[in-house]
Design a protein around this motif. Structure first.
Motif, mmCIF file in Angstrom:
data_model
loop_
_atom_site.group_PDB
_atom_site.id
_atom_site.type_symbol
_atom_site.label_atom_id
_atom_site.label_comp_id
_atom_site.label_asym_id
_atom_site.label_seq_id
_atom_site.Cartn_x
_atom_site.Cartn_y
_atom_site.Cartn_z
ATOM 1 N N HIS A 210 68.633 21.995 48.603
ATOM 2 C CA HIS A 210 67.192 22.144 48.440
ATOM 3 C C HIS A 210 66.400 21.257 49.387
ATOM 4 N N CYS A 211 67.093 20.402 50.162
ATOM 5 C CA CYS A 211 66.446 19.621 51.219
ATOM 6 C C CYS A 211 66.522 20.356 52.559
ATOM 7 N N VAL A 212 67.076 21.566 52.545
ATOM 8 C CA VAL A 212 67.201 22.390 53.743
ATOM 9 C C VAL A 212 66.551 23.748 53.525
ATOM 10 N N LYS A 213 66.793 24.327 52.338
ATOM 11 C CA LYS A 213 66.229 25.640 52.006
ATOM 12 C C LYS A 213 65.881 25.654 50.526
ATOM 13 N N ASP A 214 64.725 26.169 50.216
ATOM 14 C CA ASP A 214 64.233 26.159 48.837
ATOM 15 C C ASP A 214 64.889 27.278 48.027
ATOM 16 N N GLY A 215 66.187 27.144 47.801
ATOM 17 C CA GLY A 215 66.919 28.171 47.063
ATOM 18 C C GLY A 215 66.785 29.521 47.746
ATOM 19 N N THR A 216 66.306 30.525 47.011
ATOM 20 C CA THR A 216 66.128 31.857 47.591
ATOM 21 C C THR A 216 64.871 31.957 48.446
ATOM 22 N N GLY A 217 64.107 30.868 48.516
ATOM 23 C CA GLY A 217 62.843 30.885 49.239
ATOM 24 C C GLY A 217 62.916 30.417 50.672
ATOM 25 N N ALA A 218 61.931 29.626 51.071
ATOM 26 C CA ALA A 218 61.732 29.259 52.470
ATOM 27 C C ALA A 218 62.752 28.244 52.978
ATOM 28 N N TRP A 219 62.984 28.304 54.290
ATOM 29 C CA TRP A 219 63.749 27.266 54.981
ATOM 30 C C TRP A 219 62.800 26.128 55.344
ATOM 31 N N ALA A 220 63.363 24.937 55.505
ATOM 32 C CA ALA A 220 62.569 23.781 55.910
ATOM 33 C C ALA A 220 62.152 23.901 57.371
ATOM 34 N N GLU A 221 61.064 23.246 57.709
ATOM 35 C CA GLU A 221 60.603 23.127 59.087
ATOM 36 C C GLU A 221 60.467 21.647 59.421
ATOM 37 N N ASN A 222 60.399 21.336 60.694
ATOM 38 C CA ASN A 222 60.223 19.952 61.160
ATOM 39 C C ASN A 222 61.310 19.013 60.611
ATOM 40 N N TRP A 223 62.505 19.533 60.384
ATOM 41 C CA TRP A 223 63.576 18.767 59.744
ATOM 42 C C TRP A 223 64.074 17.671 60.689
ATOM 43 N N THR A 224 64.036 16.434 60.205
ATOM 44 C CA THR A 224 64.391 15.279 61.034
ATOM 45 C C THR A 224 65.134 14.234 60.208
ATOM 46 N N PHE A 225 66.217 13.708 60.776
ATOM 47 C CA PHE A 225 67.043 12.698 60.110
ATOM 48 C C PHE A 225 66.835 11.343 60.780
ATOM 49 N N VAL A 226 66.577 10.323 59.941
ATOM 50 C CA VAL A 226 66.368 8.958 60.439
ATOM 51 C C VAL A 226 67.465 8.063 59.863
ATOM 52 N N PRO A 227 68.592 7.914 60.564
ATOM 53 C CA PRO A 227 69.679 7.069 60.046
ATOM 54 C C PRO A 227 69.295 5.595 60.086
ATOM 55 N N GLY A 228 69.814 4.847 59.112
ATOM 56 C CA GLY A 228 69.565 3.407 59.091
ATOM 57 C C GLY A 228 68.136 3.023 58.781
ATOM 58 N N TYR A 229 67.367 3.937 58.217
ATOM 59 C CA TYR A 229 65.956 3.658 57.899
ATOM 60 C C TYR A 229 65.837 2.421 57.010
ATOM 61 N N LYS A 230 64.841 1.593 57.290
ATOM 62 C CA LYS A 230 64.582 0.428 56.448
ATOM 63 C C LYS A 230 63.148 -0.029 56.634
ATOM 64 N N ALA A 231 62.369 0.105 55.574
ATOM 65 C CA ALA A 231 60.987 -0.378 55.557
ATOM 66 C C ALA A 231 60.197 0.078 56.781
ATOM 67 N N GLY A 232 60.340 1.349 57.115
ATOM 68 C CA GLY A 232 59.597 1.907 58.236
ATOM 69 C C GLY A 232 60.289 1.802 59.569
ATOM 70 N N ASP A 233 61.318 0.983 59.689
ATOM 71 C CA ASP A 233 62.042 0.840 60.952
ATOM 72 C C ASP A 233 62.964 2.039 61.165
ATOM 73 N N ARG A 234 63.080 2.454 62.423
ATOM 74 C CA ARG A 234 63.971 3.552 62.806
ATOM 75 C C ARG A 234 64.907 3.042 63.899
ATOM 76 N N PRO A 235 65.854 2.174 63.531
ATOM 77 C CA PRO A 235 66.657 1.450 64.528
ATOM 78 C C PRO A 235 67.529 2.329 65.417
ATOM 79 N N PHE A 236 67.873 3.530 64.956
ATOM 80 C CA PHE A 236 68.766 4.391 65.736
ATOM 81 C C PHE A 236 68.080 5.660 66.227
#
Length: 379
Positions: free
Chosen positions: A201-227
């Motif tokens: 459900h973080c990619v597609k809303d079941g039988t409904g819509a697919w996600a847009e603007n999908w972005t992964f932020v590994p190592g996130y911490k308090a707003g930092d995007r170290p990688f």
């Protein structure tokens, strides 16, 4: 539709980068650090529509071009990221009315405001918290033992021990039907070095819509995007999730684009992923819950034994866990070593029952999940 929240374990685990070396009996995905094979991931064979139907995978292209990738990255300004919604969990119950909820499932993650939905079968007649209805492993003394120190059981705490899990786990930012949301996800070892595992459900809303603007932020911490920020190249979910919203298959995998010419696996590594792992094993679940008492800015975890869905409405496993919305899609690691922060992904956080917010459920990774992973490695 049945209830919802996830987990991933493995008796047989996927082959490692490049498929080199003899296959281990458990088929654990070998450690990362290998560069992609001579042919780039984009040149790998792409299954035909007929093949996709046979393997039971629904897929959608995302940011395939450099222009698309720049557009998505420009969309996620710090202000938009801060305003993205985790989706209320308990907050929405007041407006619906707790007396009528019974033991119906609630979506934990943030793709849409959680709603109470009737399950595929009749609602359970017994309260999940009533004597005899909780999983037998509800209050374990530890989440596993390693050669070093044991993993202490907890229903929710900040992870402060460092290790690989702090790099491979991150936040997901996505747009669904014009609304911005956050989820959690984890990088796993794969042949193309690009695969991220999260909730369906973080990619597609079941039988409904697919996600847009999908972005992964590994190592996130308090707003930092170290990688850096990794945009989606292709998104994949099991057909039972895409076609029926089957909560037993609330699993998503995303092949992300390289950043500055480097693949995700080269930047942060990845956890092993397992399929068909014996049920009931202890696990540690990680994520970035954003509903109170959490704020989504720090990596949190819960750890303990796992047990079956007491209502029998899904094939999922449950674990005592107080993490809230925003943690959906966060990886569950079996055989977790707190000294190194490494383990085997055997599920992801998916859902909770409305009258038992202290238990998280996640999908069991079997043959369907294995086929999804194989498709993601080729994406």
């Amino acid at each position: 539709m049945t209830p919802i929240l996830p987990l991933i374990a493995a008796v047989s685990l996927a082959a490692g980068p490049g498929g080199t070396g003899p296959a281990a009996p458990a088929r654990v995905v070998p450690p990362g650090g290998h560069r992609p094979p001579a042919a780039s991931s984009t040149s790998l064979p792409v299954p035909s529509a007929a093949a996709a139907a046979t393997e039971g995978v629904a897929r959608r292209p995302a940011a395939l071009t450099a222009v698309d990738q720049r557009r998505v990255l420009a969309y996620w300004t710090p202000q938009r990221m801060a305003r993205a919604l985790p989706g209320g969990l308990l907050g929405s119950l007041a407006s619906i009315g707790r007396p009528a909820l019974g033991a119906l499932p609630l979506r934990l993650a943030a793709v849409r405001p959680p709603v109470v939905r009737p399950s595929a079968g009749a609602p359970p007649r017994e309260h999940p918290g009533a004597p005899g209805t909780a999983p037998a492993t509800r209050a374990p003394s530890a989440a596993g033992t390693t050669a070093g120190r044991p993993m202490v059981s907890t229903s929710g705490a900040r992870w402060a021990s460092g290790g690989a899990v702090t790099r491979t786990t991150g936040r997901v930012f996505l747009t669904m039907r014009g609304v911005d949301y956050v989820c959690s996800a984890g990088a796993v070892r794969s042949r193309n070095l690009d695969v991220v595992v999260t909730a369906g459900h973080c990619v597609k809303d079941g039988t409904g819509a697919w996600a847009e603007n999908w972005t992964f932020v590994p190592g996130y911490k308090a707003g930092d995007r170290p990688f850096g920020m990794f945009t989606a190249r292709r998104m994949l979910v099991p057909e039972p999730w895409s076609r029926k919203g089957d909560d037993s298959h609330d699993l998503g995998m995303v092949a992300v684009n390289p950043v500055a010419g480097r693949h995700l696996g080269e930047v942060v590594g990845g956890q092993r992923i397992g399929f068909g792992v014996p049920r009931g094993r202890p696990a540690a679940g990680f994520g970035f819950p954003a509903d109170p008492p959490y704020d989504g800015e720090h990596l949190m975890y819960c750890a303990g034994g796992t047990g079956p869905d007491p209502h029998g409405q899904t094939h999922d496993q449950g674990m005592r866990c107080d993490l809230t919305a925003g943690s959906s899609g966060g990886p569950w690691l079996s055989s977790f070593d707190p000294a190194t922060g490494e383990g085997v992904v055997t599920s992801v956080s998916s859902f909770k029952y409305s009258d038992d917010p202290g238990t998280m459920y996640g999908p069991y990774l079997g043959d369907q999940a294995r086929r999804l992973f194989e498709a993601a490695q080729r994406a």
